[in-house]
Scaffold this motif. Structure first.
Motif, PDB file in Angstrom:
ATOM      1  N   ALA A  79      38.449  40.347  40.866  1.00  0.00           N
ATOM      2  CA  ALA A  79      39.858  40.624  41.190  1.00  0.00           C
ATOM      3  C   ALA A  79      39.971  41.334  42.530  1.00  0.00           C
ATOM      4  O   ALA A  79      40.830  40.999  43.362  1.00  0.00           O
ATOM      5  CB  ALA A  79      40.479  41.477  40.087  1.00  0.00           C
ATOM      6  N   GLN A 134      35.757  44.223  37.541  1.00  0.00           N
ATOM      7  CA  GLN A 134      36.801  44.232  38.572  1.00  0.00           C
ATOM      8  C   GLN A 134      36.374  43.604  39.895  1.00  0.00           C
ATOM      9  O   GLN A 134      37.188  43.502  40.813  1.00  0.00           O
ATOM     10  CB  GLN A 134      37.246  45.674  38.829  1.00  0.00           C
ATOM     11  CG  GLN A 134      36.101  46.635  39.003  1.00  0.00           C
ATOM     12  CD  GLN A 134      36.478  48.060  38.664  1.00  0.00           C
ATOM     13  OE1 GLN A 134      36.925  48.781  39.530  1.00  0.00           O
ATOM     14  NE2 GLN A 134      36.304  48.465  37.411  1.00  0.00           N
ATOM     15  N   ARG A 178      41.578  43.087  31.312  1.00  0.00           N
ATOM     16  CA  ARG A 178      41.698  42.427  32.608  1.00  0.00           C
ATOM     17  C   ARG A 178      42.973  42.834  33.354  1.00  0.00           C
ATOM     18  O   ARG A 178      43.216  42.361  34.453  1.00  0.00           O
ATOM     19  CB  ARG A 178      41.654  40.917  32.437  1.00  0.00           C
ATOM     20  CG  ARG A 178      40.302  40.449  31.977  1.00  0.00           C
ATOM     21  CD  ARG A 178      40.148  38.954  32.040  1.00  0.00           C
ATOM     22  NE  ARG A 178      38.839  38.584  31.542  1.00  0.00           N
ATOM     23  CZ  ARG A 178      37.737  38.595  32.271  1.00  0.00           C
ATOM     24  NH1 ARG A 178      37.794  38.953  33.534  1.00  0.00           N
ATOM     25  NH2 ARG A 178      36.574  38.270  31.759  1.00  0.00           N
ATOM     26  N   VAL A 193      50.960  44.435  40.274  1.00  0.00           N
ATOM     27  CA  VAL A 193      50.758  43.011  39.941  1.00  0.00           C
ATOM     28  C   VAL A 193      52.024  42.176  40.211  1.00  0.00           C
ATOM     29  O   VAL A 193      51.975  41.231  41.007  1.00  0.00           O
ATOM     30  CB  VAL A 193      50.269  42.846  38.489  1.00  0.00           C
ATOM     31  CG1 VAL A 193      50.164  41.369  38.133  1.00  0.00           C
ATOM     32  CG2 VAL A 193      48.908  43.510  38.331  1.00  0.00           C
ATOM     33  N   ARG A 241      43.000  43.339  37.567  1.00  0.00           N
ATOM     34  CA  ARG A 241      43.952  42.504  38.302  1.00  0.00           C
ATOM     35  C   ARG A 241      44.895  43.381  39.122  1.00  0.00           C
ATOM     36  O   ARG A 241      45.271  43.051  40.244  1.00  0.00           O
ATOM     37  CB  ARG A 241      44.752  41.652  37.320  1.00  0.00           C
ATOM     38  CG  ARG A 241      45.264  40.374  37.932  1.00  0.00           C
ATOM     39  CD  ARG A 241      46.090  39.586  36.950  1.00  0.00           C
ATOM     40  NE  ARG A 241      45.358  39.265  35.732  1.00  0.00           N
ATOM     41  CZ  ARG A 241      45.943  39.087  34.552  1.00  0.00           C
ATOM     42  NH1 ARG A 241      47.235  39.251  34.421  1.00  0.00           N
ATOM     43  NH2 ARG A 241      45.242  38.769  33.489  1.00  0.00           N
TER      44      ARG A 241
END
Lengths: 295, 216
Positions: free
Chosen positions: A200, A197, A4, A134, A8
């Protein structure tokens, strides 16, 4: 177990590259930004549905299904377009820095330095860029959200004129100039069972649309529609209307820094696209025409 | 290693080593006043803050420039010294009655065009006094005159005694063609600056004054 981190990262990258335009977007187009965001969400949903149906891991894999010549042409066109947009992004930010913060710094020098920094960020490709994105998205998004929240007492809704509330004509302008950049991220996204995905990516687009719309709305509500229209960077100026005691007197500087980070992310993404296209063109040159294209 | 060396060189390029002016080359302005003579010429008086040492006491210094238009006026003022005027810390901009009657639009346009002018700047109109005299008036408290005047206007606006109209709101009303009012300032016999009612604008021009203790 699905990874993940990278999905993200892609969502964070989408948020960063789309939010950058909060700096340049005329405040009168805040509603158009919201509508364009909804449209971008629909396009994104359609893209992932297509990816599931036709089973392609990313946009480049889809390009590989084209005939050899057409795929080369597409790679070349994307390369040129991404390079031009990267230069424009860096010089948009350099122009802002020159005008509002560092008047002594020549635009060409600032633009060159920003391109160099973006190139360094992009040199390891999209996975590394997505990892960097991120924390950057949390930092930039946090500053934008805090700035919007703290300026709430200064909002004056009567200053919003009807022309601000009813101006959907700019929808396609916003769609093209702002959300068009999302297409470059889609080149790296698709259907991958190990990397779910969709959520996200769509969250990144939705948050960016919200940040764009609220920044424009804040500028119009705080400065007034006509005053905001007369300023080159209304969202940035509107971020400076409040002060907290003696220690936060120049809150627009923080807002400007957050958006500068977004611009840097956009330039880095575009250069990462250039790098990927160059690699693909080189690989194709080495391969015989009949060989299956590399993914 | 080459990249590291390149990154080490970048800060040198971005600062004064490239000949670019830094923060020390800027002259912060606290208060400015602009007046218009009979021929339409403009005069700008600014109160700049001078501080020789970081720990030293700041003092005010006054500069005057003349120009044919607001843009020319600011260009002339910027050319007065080797230091560029820096309006980011300016709190009050006083306008002469004659200029206010001629119209505020060109002046406000020039202020909006300057990247260093904050839109929280307060505009005020000189009433029965010259803008130049108001800018140069001494402060009663042990403060810089511009600081004292800015604090006084903020306090009176918070109390509701004066129109609370920063540059952004004044510019919006002006561009919309709406009526608006700005605080009026006057000079007492002992040389103090006092709020004195409000200046009422119609279609961007001063229509008259209203209220005020000295005109009751």
């Amino acid at each position: 177990m699905p990874d993940r981190v990278f999905p993200r990262g892609r969502g964070a990258l989408l948020f960063l590259i789309l939010s950058a335009d909060a700096l340049l977007l005329p405040s009168g187009l805040w509603l158009d930004a919201l509508a364009a965001g909804v449209l971008a969400l629909l396009i994104g949903t359609g893209w992932f549905a297509l990816a599931r149906k036709y089973r392609f891991a990313d946009g480049f894999a889809l390009l590989d299904r084209l005939p050899h010549g057409a795929a080369r042409l597409a790679d070349g066109l994307i390369l040129v377009l991404a390079a031009l947009l990267a230069v424009r992004t860096a010089f948009d930010l350099a122009g802002f820095l020159h005008e509002m913060a560092l008047p002594g710094l020549p635009v060409w020098l600032a633009g060159g330095v920003l391109l160099l920094c973006a190139g360094l960020l992009a040199r390891h490709g999209l996975p590394a860029l997505a990892l960097w994105a991120v924390p950057s998205a949390w930092a930039a998004g946090g500053v934008i959200a805090l700035s919007l929240l703290l300026s709430l007492p200064d909002w004056s809704l009567p200053r919003l004129t009807l022309s601000t509330l009813l101006a959907p004509a700019g929808l396609f302008r916003v769609q093209g100039t702002v959300f068009g950049h999302a297409l470059f991220v889609l080149l790296f996204t698709g259907d991958d069972p190990d990397l779910p995905q969709t959520r996200a990516a769509l969250t990144g687009v939705a948050c960016a649309a919200l940040a764009l719309a609220l920044s424009g709305l804040r500028a119009a509500a705080v400065l007034g529609t006509r005053c905001a229209a007369a300023l080159p960077y209304p969202a940035y100026t509107a971020a400076g209307v409040f002060a907290i005691g003696d220690f936060l007197q120049r809150s627009e500087a923080l807002f400007g820094a957050a958006l500068s980070l977004c611009f840097l992310a956009r330039a880095a993404l575009l250069l990462a696209v250039c790098r990927a296209c160059l690699n693909r063109l080189r690989t194709r040159r080495k391969q015989p025409v009949s060989a299956p294209p590399a993914v | 290693m080459k990249r590291l060396l390149l990154l080490c060189l970048l800060p040198l390029v971005l600062t004064g080593c490239a000949g670019a002016p830094d923060a020390g080359d800027l002259l912060p302005i606290l208060t400015a006043g602009v007046s218009m003579d009979a021929d339409g010429g403009l005069e700008l008086t600014t109160e700049a803050v001078r501080q020789e040492e970081l720990e030293g006491t700041a003092s005010s210094t006054y500069l005057t420039a003349r120009g044919d238009s607001p843009d020319d006026l600011f260009a002339q003022a910027d050319a007065l010294t080797a230091n560029s005027l820096y309006f980011s810390h300016a709190r009050t901009f006083i306008i002469d009655e004659s200029l206010a009657r001629a119209g505020l639009r060109p002046l406000v346009g020039s202020l909006l065009d300057r990247g260093d002018v904050r839109l929280t700047l307060r505009l005020a109109v000189a009433r029965d006094a010259e803008a130049d005299d108001l800018v140069r008036a001494e402060a009663v408290a042990a403060q810089l005159p511009g600081e004292a005047l800015g604090d006084l206007l903020d306090l009176r606006a918070e109390q509701g005694d004066l129109p609370d109209l920063p540059l952004s709101a004044a510019a919006d009303a002006l561009l919309a063609g709406a009526d608006f009012s700005l605080p009026a300032l006057t000079l007492t016999d002992d040389g103090r600056v006092l709020p004195d009612g409000q200046a009422d604008f119609r279609l961007g021009r001063l229509a008259g004054f209203s209220g005020g203790d000295t005109h009751a």
